[in-house]
Enzyme design. Structure first.
Site, PDB file in Angstrom:
ATOM      1  N   TRP A 155       0.805  -1.222   0.000  1.00 43.77           N
ATOM      2  CA  TRP A 155       0.000   0.000   0.000  1.00 43.77           C
ATOM      3  C   TRP A 155       0.839   1.275   0.000  1.00 43.77           C
ATOM      4  O   TRP A 155       0.302   2.355  -0.165  1.00 43.77           O
ATOM      5  CB  TRP A 155      -0.948   0.007   1.206  1.00 43.77           C
ATOM      6  CG  TRP A 155      -0.291  -0.394   2.500  1.00 43.77           C
ATOM      7  CD1 TRP A 155      -0.357  -1.615   3.095  1.00 43.77           C
ATOM      8  CD2 TRP A 155       0.549   0.405   3.348  1.00 43.77           C
ATOM      9  NE1 TRP A 155       0.387  -1.641   4.265  1.00 43.77           N
ATOM     10  CE2 TRP A 155       0.950  -0.404   4.443  1.00 43.77           C
ATOM     11  CE3 TRP A 155       1.008   1.722   3.303  1.00 43.77           C
ATOM     12  CZ2 TRP A 155       1.790   0.059   5.466  1.00 43.77           C
ATOM     13  CZ3 TRP A 155       1.844   2.186   4.317  1.00 43.77           C
ATOM     14  CH2 TRP A 155       2.218   1.354   5.386  1.00 43.77           C
ATOM     15  N   ASN A 156       2.144   1.184   0.219  1.00 38.87           N
ATOM     16  CA  ASN A 156       2.880   2.428   0.470  1.00 38.87           C
ATOM     17  C   ASN A 156       3.199   3.217  -0.804  1.00 38.87           C
ATOM     18  O   ASN A 156       3.319   4.424  -0.759  1.00 38.87           O
ATOM     19  CB  ASN A 156       4.143   2.167   1.303  1.00 38.87           C
ATOM     20  CG  ASN A 156       5.112   1.214   0.645  1.00 38.87           C
ATOM     21  OD1 ASN A 156       4.712   0.398  -0.180  1.00 38.87           O
ATOM     22  ND2 ASN A 156       6.364   1.305   0.994  1.00 38.87           N
ATOM     23  N   LYS A 179      -2.493  -7.503  -8.533  1.00 44.01           N
ATOM     24  CA  LYS A 179      -3.326  -7.535  -7.325  1.00 44.01           C
ATOM     25  C   LYS A 179      -2.774  -6.448  -6.414  1.00 44.01           C
ATOM     26  O   LYS A 179      -1.812  -6.659  -5.681  1.00 44.01           O
ATOM     27  CB  LYS A 179      -3.203  -8.912  -6.663  1.00 44.01           C
ATOM     28  CG  LYS A 179      -4.394  -9.347  -5.822  1.00 44.01           C
ATOM     29  CD  LYS A 179      -4.753  -8.437  -4.686  1.00 44.01           C
ATOM     30  CE  LYS A 179      -3.980  -8.689  -3.417  1.00 44.01           C
ATOM     31  NZ  LYS A 179      -4.277  -7.723  -2.347  1.00 44.01           N
ATOM     32  N   PRO A 180      -3.390  -5.257  -6.467  1.00 45.53           N
ATOM     33  CA  PRO A 180      -2.880  -4.191  -5.610  1.00 45.53           C
ATOM     34  C   PRO A 180      -3.285  -4.447  -4.163  1.00 45.53           C
ATOM     35  O   PRO A 180      -4.149  -5.281  -3.893  1.00 45.53           O
ATOM     36  CB  PRO A 180      -3.583  -2.947  -6.161  1.00 45.53           C
ATOM     37  CG  PRO A 180      -4.840  -3.451  -6.782  1.00 45.53           C
ATOM     38  CD  PRO A 180      -4.583  -4.862  -7.232  1.00 45.53           C
ATOM     39  N   GLY A 229       6.094  -6.607  -0.607  1.00 40.99           N
ATOM     40  CA  GLY A 229       5.321  -6.493   0.627  1.00 40.99           C
ATOM     41  C   GLY A 229       6.178  -6.893   1.808  1.00 40.99           C
ATOM     42  O   GLY A 229       7.415  -6.845   1.742  1.00 40.99           O
ATOM     43  N   SER A 230       5.529  -7.331   2.865  1.00 35.60           N
ATOM     44  CA  SER A 230       6.263  -7.645   4.091  1.00 35.60           C
ATOM     45  C   SER A 230       7.013  -8.971   3.961  1.00 35.60           C
ATOM     46  O   SER A 230       6.637  -9.835   3.161  1.00 35.60           O
ATOM     47  CB  SER A 230       5.283  -7.733   5.261  1.00 35.60           C
ATOM     48  OG  SER A 230       4.395  -8.797   5.039  1.00 35.60           O
ATOM     49  N   GLU A 251      10.338  -8.611  -3.154  1.00 40.60           N
ATOM     50  CA  GLU A 251      10.875  -7.343  -2.644  1.00 40.60           C
ATOM     51  C   GLU A 251      10.220  -7.106  -1.293  1.00 40.60           C
ATOM     52  O   GLU A 251       9.038  -6.789  -1.219  1.00 40.60           O
ATOM     53  CB  GLU A 251      10.545  -6.205  -3.618  1.00 40.60           C
ATOM     54  CG  GLU A 251      11.112  -6.378  -5.010  1.00 40.60           C
ATOM     55  CD  GLU A 251      12.623  -6.206  -5.058  1.00 40.60           C
ATOM     56  OE1 GLU A 251      13.194  -5.594  -4.149  1.00 40.60           O
ATOM     57  OE2 GLU A 251      13.238  -6.723  -6.017  1.00 40.60           O
ATOM     58  N   LEU A 252      11.006  -7.238  -0.214  1.00 42.44           N
ATOM     59  CA  LEU A 252      10.392  -7.309   1.117  1.00 42.44           C
ATOM     60  C   LEU A 252      10.830  -6.147   2.028  1.00 42.44           C
ATOM     61  O   LEU A 252      11.294  -5.138   1.550  1.00 42.44           O
ATOM     62  CB  LEU A 252      10.725  -8.677   1.722  1.00 42.44           C
ATOM     63  CG  LEU A 252      10.411  -9.869   0.791  1.00 42.44           C
ATOM     64  CD1 LEU A 252      10.823 -11.183   1.426  1.00 42.44           C
ATOM     65  CD2 LEU A 252       8.944  -9.892   0.396  1.00 42.44           C
ATOM     66  N   CYS A 285      10.148   1.360   1.921  1.00 38.80           N
ATOM     67  CA  CYS A 285      10.963   0.194   2.278  1.00 38.80           C
ATOM     68  C   CYS A 285      12.417   0.581   2.485  1.00 38.80           C
ATOM     69  O   CYS A 285      13.095   0.028   3.337  1.00 38.80           O
ATOM     70  CB  CYS A 285      10.830  -0.873   1.204  1.00 38.80           C
ATOM     71  SG  CYS A 285      11.160  -0.255  -0.455  1.00 38.80           S
ATOM     72  N   GLU A 383      11.248  -3.439  11.645  1.00 33.60           N
ATOM     73  CA  GLU A 383      10.804  -2.399  10.705  1.00 33.60           C
ATOM     74  C   GLU A 383       9.690  -1.580  11.363  1.00 33.60           C
ATOM     75  O   GLU A 383       8.634  -2.133  11.697  1.00 33.60           O
ATOM     76  CB  GLU A 383      10.299  -3.044   9.413  1.00 33.60           C
ATOM     77  CG  GLU A 383       9.996  -2.022   8.342  1.00 33.60           C
ATOM     78  CD  GLU A 383       9.552  -2.672   7.019  1.00 33.60           C
ATOM     79  OE1 GLU A 383       8.724  -3.595   7.046  1.00 33.60           O
ATOM     80  OE2 GLU A 383      10.054  -2.242   5.965  1.00 33.60           O
TER      81      GLU A 383
HETATM   82  P1  NAD Z   1       1.785  -7.196   3.105  1.00 32.40           P
HETATM   83  O1  NAD Z   1       2.784  -8.267   3.045  1.00 32.40           O
HETATM   84  O2  NAD Z   1       0.874  -7.152   4.266  1.00 32.40           O
HETATM   85  O3  NAD Z   1       0.856  -7.195   1.812  1.00 32.40           O
HETATM   86  C1  NAD Z   1       1.380  -7.084   0.509  1.00 32.40           C
HETATM   87  C2  NAD Z   1       0.388  -7.638  -0.484  1.00 32.40           C
HETATM   88  O4  NAD Z   1       0.268  -9.037  -0.284  1.00 32.40           O
HETATM   89  C3  NAD Z   1      -1.019  -7.079  -0.363  1.00 32.40           C
HETATM   90  O5  NAD Z   1      -1.523  -6.848  -1.649  1.00 32.40           O
HETATM   91  C4  NAD Z   1      -1.775  -8.203   0.318  1.00 32.40           C
HETATM   92  O6  NAD Z   1      -3.151  -8.221   0.034  1.00 32.40           O
HETATM   93  C5  NAD Z   1      -1.098  -9.424  -0.286  1.00 32.40           C
HETATM   94  N1  NAD Z   1      -1.207 -10.667   0.471  1.00 32.40           N
HETATM   95  C6  NAD Z   1      -1.470 -10.846   1.784  1.00 32.40           C
HETATM   96  N2  NAD Z   1      -1.453 -12.165   2.089  1.00 32.40           N
HETATM   97  C7  NAD Z   1      -1.171 -12.835   0.951  1.00 32.40           C
HETATM   98  C8  NAD Z   1      -0.996 -14.209   0.619  1.00 32.40           C
HETATM   99  N3  NAD Z   1      -1.100 -15.163   1.541  1.00 32.40           N
HETATM  100  N4  NAD Z   1      -0.697 -14.530  -0.648  1.00 32.40           N
HETATM  101  C9  NAD Z   1      -0.545 -13.571  -1.591  1.00 32.40           C
HETATM  102  N5  NAD Z   1      -0.702 -12.261  -1.344  1.00 32.40           N
HETATM  103  C10 NAD Z   1      -1.014 -11.892  -0.082  1.00 32.40           C
HETATM  104  O7  NAD Z   1       2.617  -5.829   2.991  1.00 32.40           O
HETATM  105  P2  NAD Z   1       2.073  -4.348   3.121  1.00 32.40           P
HETATM  106  O8  NAD Z   1       1.765  -4.068   4.565  1.00 32.40           O
HETATM  107  O9  NAD Z   1       1.035  -4.086   2.103  1.00 32.40           O
HETATM  108  O10 NAD Z   1       3.355  -3.498   2.676  1.00 32.40           O
HETATM  109  C11 NAD Z   1       4.328  -3.024   3.562  1.00 32.40           C
HETATM  110  C12 NAD Z   1       5.585  -3.871   3.459  1.00 32.40           C
HETATM  111  O11 NAD Z   1       6.062  -3.866   2.121  1.00 32.40           O
HETATM  112  C13 NAD Z   1       6.740  -3.329   4.294  1.00 32.40           C
HETATM  113  O12 NAD Z   1       7.381  -4.391   4.945  1.00 32.40           O
HETATM  114  C14 NAD Z   1       7.679  -2.720   3.247  1.00 32.40           C
HETATM  115  O13 NAD Z   1       9.025  -2.663   3.642  1.00 32.40           O
HETATM  116  C15 NAD Z   1       7.468  -3.643   2.092  1.00 32.40           C
HETATM  117  N6  NAD Z   1       7.862  -3.008   0.837  1.00 32.40           N
HETATM  118  C16 NAD Z   1       9.007  -3.457   0.207  1.00 32.40           C
HETATM  119  C17 NAD Z   1       9.449  -2.839  -0.959  1.00 32.40           C
HETATM  120  C18 NAD Z   1      10.695  -3.291  -1.651  1.00 32.40           C
HETATM  121  O14 NAD Z   1      10.933  -2.870  -2.781  1.00 32.40           O
HETATM  122  N7  NAD Z   1      11.528  -4.116  -1.042  1.00 32.40           N
HETATM  123  C19 NAD Z   1       8.708  -1.777  -1.487  1.00 32.40           C
HETATM  124  C20 NAD Z   1       7.563  -1.364  -0.838  1.00 32.40           C
HETATM  125  C21 NAD Z   1       7.146  -1.984   0.324  1.00 32.40           C
END
Ligand code: NAD
Length: 516
Positions: A155-156, A179-180, A229-230, A251-252, A285, A383
């Site tokens: 979401w960021n 899938k946003p 994501g995370s 990318e986490l 991130c 984090e």
């Molecule tokens: P999140 O992991 O909670 O969610 C990310 C996405 O995954 C969402 O679209 C969510 O709906 C989906 N998702 C959730 N469960 C799933 C599953 N079981 N299978 C498939 N998809 C699933 O992360 P967030 O809170 O949206 O984003 C914040 C995190 O993203 C932070 O840790 C940040 O550091 C990281 N991030 C990393 C980068 C990078 O380039 N390394 C860039 C931006 C954000």
């Protein structure tokens, strides 16, 4: 409040998933700005079938045809920048500047970059081999699109980190289902609409709105998954991809350190510490999450940073120039920030400025500087993803390095010193996918450089050659010329004399090396 129109059959618009739509909230006001569908596995499966059917024709556009569409999209993005900015602001609560500088500018650059570079990174490569068995043969390395790519985003940065990865995937000739995040789906829907206006054929890019289960369903159907994501969710995605034996690029999360040496330009270092820890309200991130400062300049650096952070305006962004620090986009993130600050205070840290949630409507946290911190505190090791900067005094560069590497994460890092050679030497010793000297985060703007995490911050990378080749399978092609032997010497029937001769030949080739 609006229900956002999605380019999918009516039956799937909100009714095929949980049965309820997803309300999208403006985190700066608390208002619901739209609802979108929560798509279930059947809807995702149907989208995948449509995406697959559309892909061969898109691949047949060739690099030039695809570049034309992407360059039109670049122009579209610039022509519609204000609409995209207000959509991003409405669903993230970030400032107009954060949307313009880190999202629109990225998207504009990325459309042009991948349109131009795709043929260079993916064109056939003629390979020369030193191996005797393939002498005289034509060797080709060829990249072909994998087919259907799933992109799952956070979401960021709805444009940069979600939609952004669709661009190289499309440039390579794939269909994509994006899938946003369920928190910020509106920007993706708007951009998909924009691409259609620019001539992207129907179903080549589809947006599957939904929550985690929608993302999980997507992994069941695609040929490759690009996840941002995370780290927690990244592990689940990696497991699901492994079960299907499809590639996953992850990318986490991160906990990026900044090291300030005593010979640094302290004014520049303090400005960078302030900007890159607070930009996007710290929800980046690769934001600076912790600073280590040599004791000789610690007090001066802390005083400079505290003054600069104290001067920041936080609150609802009404237009450009109204606030520096916007909202906390994701409701649970506010609890994490409060928990980390509270844990630090309880263990002896001092808050020099900020430290509290802002009272009133919307979700904001005061820009916060914390000192007297150590690695027993969550704010130094987990984090935080908020507008916080903990600053720790260190004896010397060695201690700073040891602490910088004392983390499961390894996304980015920065070193500030006037001795750039020493800075580079220190940067090389940091266990992170990217490291900058006298700068921060700027590596992300160099689309030629890979951007990816070490350790628990990810697998694979975006940008550079690897950032588009990952959306392709490699094919090695060997062509033997027409005028070749009818039977080659190593073939049947085996004859002792020929085999011994070949053995002597290999010994001659490879047996003359040194033994010491
Ligand atoms: P999140 O992991 O909670 O969610 C990310 C996405 O995954 C969402 O679209 C969510 O709906 C989906 N998702 C959730 N469960 C799933 C599953 N079981 N299978 C498939 N998809 C699933 O992360 P967030 O809170 O949206 O984003 C914040 C995190 O993203 C932070 O840790 C940040 O550091 C990281 N991030 C990393 C980068 C990078 O380039 N390394 C860039 C931006 C954000």
């Amino acid at each position: 409040m609006a229900t956002v129109e999605q380019h999918i059959p009516e039956t799937h618009n909100g009714s095929a998933g949980t049965g309820e739509g997803i309300a999208v909230e403006n985190p700066a006001t608390g208002e619901i700005v739209a609802t979108v569908a929560d798509l279930g596995p059947e809807a995702v499966a149907e989208m995948a079938a449509r995406g697959r059917a559309a892909q061969p024709a898109w691949a047949a556009f060739g690099f030039e045809g695809r570049a034309r569409v992407l360059l039109r999209a670049q122009k579209w993005l610039m022509d519609n920048a204000e609409q995209v900015v207000s959509t991003i602001v409405s669903e993230t609560g970030k400032t107009y500047e954060d949307a313009m500088f880190a999202e629109i500018s990225y998207g504009g650059g990325a459309f042009g970059f991948w349109a131009k570079q795709a043929p260079h990174y993916l064109g056939d490569e003629r390979v020369k081999s030193s191996q005797v068995l393939v002498k005289g043969k034509k060797l080709i390395l060829r990249f072909r699109p994998l087919g259907l790519i799933g992109v799952i985003g956070p979401w960021n940065y709805p444009l940069t980190n979600s939609f952004g990865d669709c661009i190289p995937a499309l440039a390579a000739g794939n269909s994509v289902i994006l899938k946003p995040s369920e928190i910020t789906p509106l920007t993706s829907l708007l951009l998909a609409e924009g691409l259609r206006e620019c001539g992207l054929p129907e179903n080549v890019l589809q947006v599957a709105t939904g929550r985690g289960p929608t993302g999980a369903a997507l992994i069941d159907h695609v040929d490759m998954i690009m996840f941002t994501g995370s780290t927690r969710t990244g592990r689940k995605v990696a497991e699901a991809a492994a079960r299907r034996l499809i590639p996953a690029s992850l990318e986490l999360g991160g906990k990026d350190p900044m090291i300030v040496l005593s010979d640094a330009d302290l004014e520049r270092a303090a400005n960078f510490a302030t900007y890159y820890s607070m930009q996007n309200a710290g929800q980046t991130c690769i934001s600076i999450e912790r600073a280590y400062v040599e004791e000789a300049v610690y007090d001066e650096f802390v005083a400079k940073v505290s003054d600069k952070v104290r001067a920041l305006r936080v609150g609802k962004p009404d237009d450009y120039g109204t606030v520096e620090v916007g909202a906390i986009t994701f409701p649970p993130q506010l609890d994490t920030i409060k928990d980390h600050v509270g844990d630090a205070i309880q263990k002896g840290a001092r808050v020099l400025t900020g430290g509290h949630q802002v009272a009133g409507a919307g979700r904001f946290f005061e820009p916060t500087v914390v000192v007297d911190v150590d690695h027993s505190m969550k704010i130094m090791t987990e984090e935080t993803f908020g507008p916080t900067l903990p600053i720790m005094k260190v004896r010397d560069a060695e201690e700073a390095l040891r602490l910088a590497n004392d983390t499961p994460y390894g996304l980015g890092a920065s070193v500030f010193t006037r001795d750039t050679e020493r800075g580079e030497a220190i940067a090389r010793r940091i266990e992170a996918g990217a490291a900058t000297v006298n700068d921060a985060m700027i590596n992300y703007a160099a689309l030629e450089l890979p951007m990816g995490g070490a350790k628990a911050s990810g697998l694979g990378s975006r940008h550079g050659a690897g950032g588009i080749r990952k959306f392709c399978s490699q094919q090695a092609i060997v062509v033997t010329p027409r005028l070749a032997l009818k039977r080659e010497p190593h073939m049947y029937p085996y004859k002792a004399r020929t085999s011994r001769l070949l053995g002597r030949f290999f010994k001659f080739l490879y047996g003359r090396g040194r033994r010491d």
